[in-house]
Design an enzyme around this catalytic site. Structure first.
Site, PDB file in Angstrom:
ATOM      1  N   GLU A 194       0.883  -1.177   0.000  1.00 49.70           N
ATOM      2  CA  GLU A 194       0.000   0.000   0.000  1.00 49.70           C
ATOM      3  C   GLU A 194       0.913   1.218   0.000  1.00 49.70           C
ATOM      4  O   GLU A 194       1.444   1.643   1.018  1.00 49.70           O
ATOM      5  CB  GLU A 194      -0.955  -0.070   1.187  1.00 49.70           C
ATOM      6  CG  GLU A 194      -1.841  -1.320   1.094  1.00 49.70           C
ATOM      7  CD  GLU A 194      -2.826  -1.477   2.247  1.00 49.70           C
ATOM      8  OE1 GLU A 194      -2.902  -0.601   3.120  1.00 49.70           O
ATOM      9  OE2 GLU A 194      -3.541  -2.499   2.252  1.00 49.70           O
TER      10      GLU A 194
ATOM     11  N   HIS B 273      -3.026   3.636   5.104  1.00 50.04           N
ATOM     12  CA  HIS B 273      -3.398   2.493   4.254  1.00 50.04           C
ATOM     13  C   HIS B 273      -3.959   2.961   2.916  1.00 50.04           C
ATOM     14  O   HIS B 273      -4.419   4.085   2.773  1.00 50.04           O
ATOM     15  CB  HIS B 273      -4.470   1.649   4.958  1.00 50.04           C
ATOM     16  CG  HIS B 273      -3.957   0.888   6.124  1.00 50.04           C
ATOM     17  ND1 HIS B 273      -3.544  -0.413   6.047  1.00 50.04           N
ATOM     18  CD2 HIS B 273      -3.763   1.268   7.410  1.00 50.04           C
ATOM     19  CE1 HIS B 273      -3.131  -0.826   7.235  1.00 50.04           C
ATOM     20  NE2 HIS B 273      -3.249   0.183   8.082  1.00 50.04           N
TER      21      HIS B 273
ATOM     22  N   GLU C 207      -7.431   5.508   5.294  1.00 55.29           N
ATOM     23  CA  GLU C 207      -7.564   4.547   4.185  1.00 55.29           C
ATOM     24  C   GLU C 207      -7.930   5.323   2.940  1.00 55.29           C
ATOM     25  O   GLU C 207      -8.996   5.926   2.883  1.00 55.29           O
ATOM     26  CB  GLU C 207      -8.667   3.550   4.542  1.00 55.29           C
ATOM     27  CG  GLU C 207      -8.880   2.427   3.579  1.00 55.29           C
ATOM     28  CD  GLU C 207      -7.853   1.304   3.766  1.00 55.29           C
ATOM     29  OE1 GLU C 207      -7.072   1.096   2.832  1.00 55.29           O
ATOM     30  OE2 GLU C 207      -7.867   0.646   4.838  1.00 55.29           O
TER      31      GLU C 207
END
Lengths: 317, 317
Positions: free
Chosen positions: A22, A114, A176
């Site tokens: 990631e 992330h 995220e």
């Protein structure tokens, strides 16, 4: 997270590469390790950290098991053994560096970076609504860029033990960002992640300086369950996420709407009784976990005020 | 590909999973292995094949080395050794199944299915413009869906030995569809790939039936060189593909235009002397190969007519 950050917050970590493919967090963590000045604020310093260097070097999510599921008491307290999975050993190291989990010595805050292949935009991942500090931070981030939604996702099911990297600290949050393929770094997502990290550090600085934050109403998405792909008898995929569901994270999914398209052309419909809000739709790393998407419910709840502290003394010169 | 298909074409293979995390071909190959009827045509049958089952099971591009670079004479003719990389052993197996390369026994045609994380849409990958049969097939595919461009990419540099899976057959083509993250199956790309495969098989059927195809002018992109990312002294990324280049595959890149954005914020400009056409921009699998994008030149050339054959006799009942 059994304790709360002790105001003012002094020990903060910004973590990348918890999943080694990631790339936004991997790239930023490596950059900050070379040039840590960007993370500094007058009332505290934030430590950059590359959580899973072995998986990062291999550009894989993990080498033995998912590090972001390894911070359970079973793993953290078991006696070390040479045959332990690499990520279990690394979780224990990180628990020593950033924790110990649920102790007074733990870091005040961990921000964990992330990416997802799902079209989730910016998603702020907290364990539960009970972390009032994290909820205020989420609110601050939302107000920083009202034109770009930053949704709040509460991932922990009732009664479930916390297991994420940021659960070792007194408070924490996952950032995220998606969609971004595994192993790819996109400039647009990188710029956004960097701005969110800066805004999060600015919030902690404001809090440490004595700023009070009023009560507010929070809208968030809470995990209910997961849905697997249709599978053949041997476990292979028998269908894919339906075009009408793909890229529709956080949008309402109503009973009777299509969720999968079989290779035969047949549609599979959502047979639940109530509207849900799918997230992590078609996330690459979840195929092996048996998850095509997570079902969430949309909540609105009150977050109490965060009272202002007495101004923190300046660090000694 | 030193020989040409012997008309009519009798032996055709449709290959998926040459790279085990490029999911459109993996999914279709597995489906056709269960239900091969979709590939059948009256004048020939096409064999579905999963090229790299071990990498596919692991959802990785490869386990030891890139299978789609392993079909060189050095690998194919060397004496087998127990320590050989898995993909070298598998290349020899596929060479037995579909070749031997450059022999009269080789399959007439291999269609090899790929995905890229680059925004290349549908890209038809041929070794060179000298494969007249493949050029006519490309033209047929382009005419099938004029509203969706299917660009032709000629990947082999002059004097370079062919190394791809489809190079073991007398003629062949790679279908490259993107953008799709590694390990993810998108319904939209799946539908398009399936339609392109069907149109390719229909073209072979038309050719076998005696259809003549007139000469035409072909526009194609030919590989010139590759460009690596900016790197730190330790080889890590020091910058990313510039937002003005990301997702602009096949568009002209002019001298002075930005190609990278450094983490410091500084832009890196394209310093070449002439306009090029970047492809495979920000392809995940190419980071480790030291490739941020490939530079191509845009060509227009004449493809001679493909004369009609005498109609093929029907297969015996």
């Amino acid at each position: 997270m059994c304790s709360r950050p002790e105001p003012p917050l002094r020990h903060v970590a910004v973590v990348g590469g918890t999943h080694g493919n990631e790339m936004s967090g991997v790239y930023l963590a490596r950059y900050w390790l070379r040039a840590p000045g960007e993370l500094q604020r007058p009332s505290f310093s934030a430590v950059p950290m590359l959580a899973n260097p072995v998986a990062t070097a291999a550009c894989r999510r993990y080498v033995d098991c998912d590090l972001n599921r390894a911070f359970t008491s079973a793993f953290l307290t078991a006696r070390a053994h040479p045959d332990d999975p690499y990520e279990v050993t690394r979780a224990r190291e990180l628990n020593q560096l950033l924790g110990p989990k649920a102790s007074g010595q733990a870091f005040d805050f961990v921000l964990d970076l992330h990416n997802t292949t799902a079209g989730m935009g910016a998603c702020l991942i907290a364990e539960s609504a009970h972390d009032v500090f994290a909820m205020h931070l989420c609110r601050h981030l939302q107000l920083q860029s009202p034109e770009l939604p930053s949704r709040v996702f509460l991932y922990q099911l009732p009664g479930e033990e916390s297991y994420s990297v940021h659960s070792v600290a007194k408070s924490g949050l996952g950032l995220e960002l998606g969609p971004q393929p595994q192993g790819v770094l996109r400039a647009d997502l990188l710029v956004r992640m960097r701005a969110l990290v800066a805004a999060a550090l600015d919030f902690i600085q404001l809090f440490n300086q004595g700023t009070a934050f009023p009560a507010f109403e929070m809208e968030a998405y809470r995990k209910v369950s997961s849905v697997d792909f249709p599978r053949t008898e041997t476990g292979d995929l028998a269908g894919t996420v339906h075009p009408q569901l793909q890229d529709r994270d956080f949008e309402p999914l109503r009973p009777g709407a299509p969720i999968f398209q079989m290779c035969s052309g047949k549609d599979v419909l959502y047979e639940g009784e109530s509207t849900v809000y799918p997230v992590f739709i078609n996330e690459a790393a979840y195929y092996e976990k048996g998850i095509a998407f997570l079902q969430t419910e949309k909540l609105t709840f009150s977050v109490p005020a965060l009272p202002g502290l007495a101004p923190a003394p300046s660090p000694a010169p």
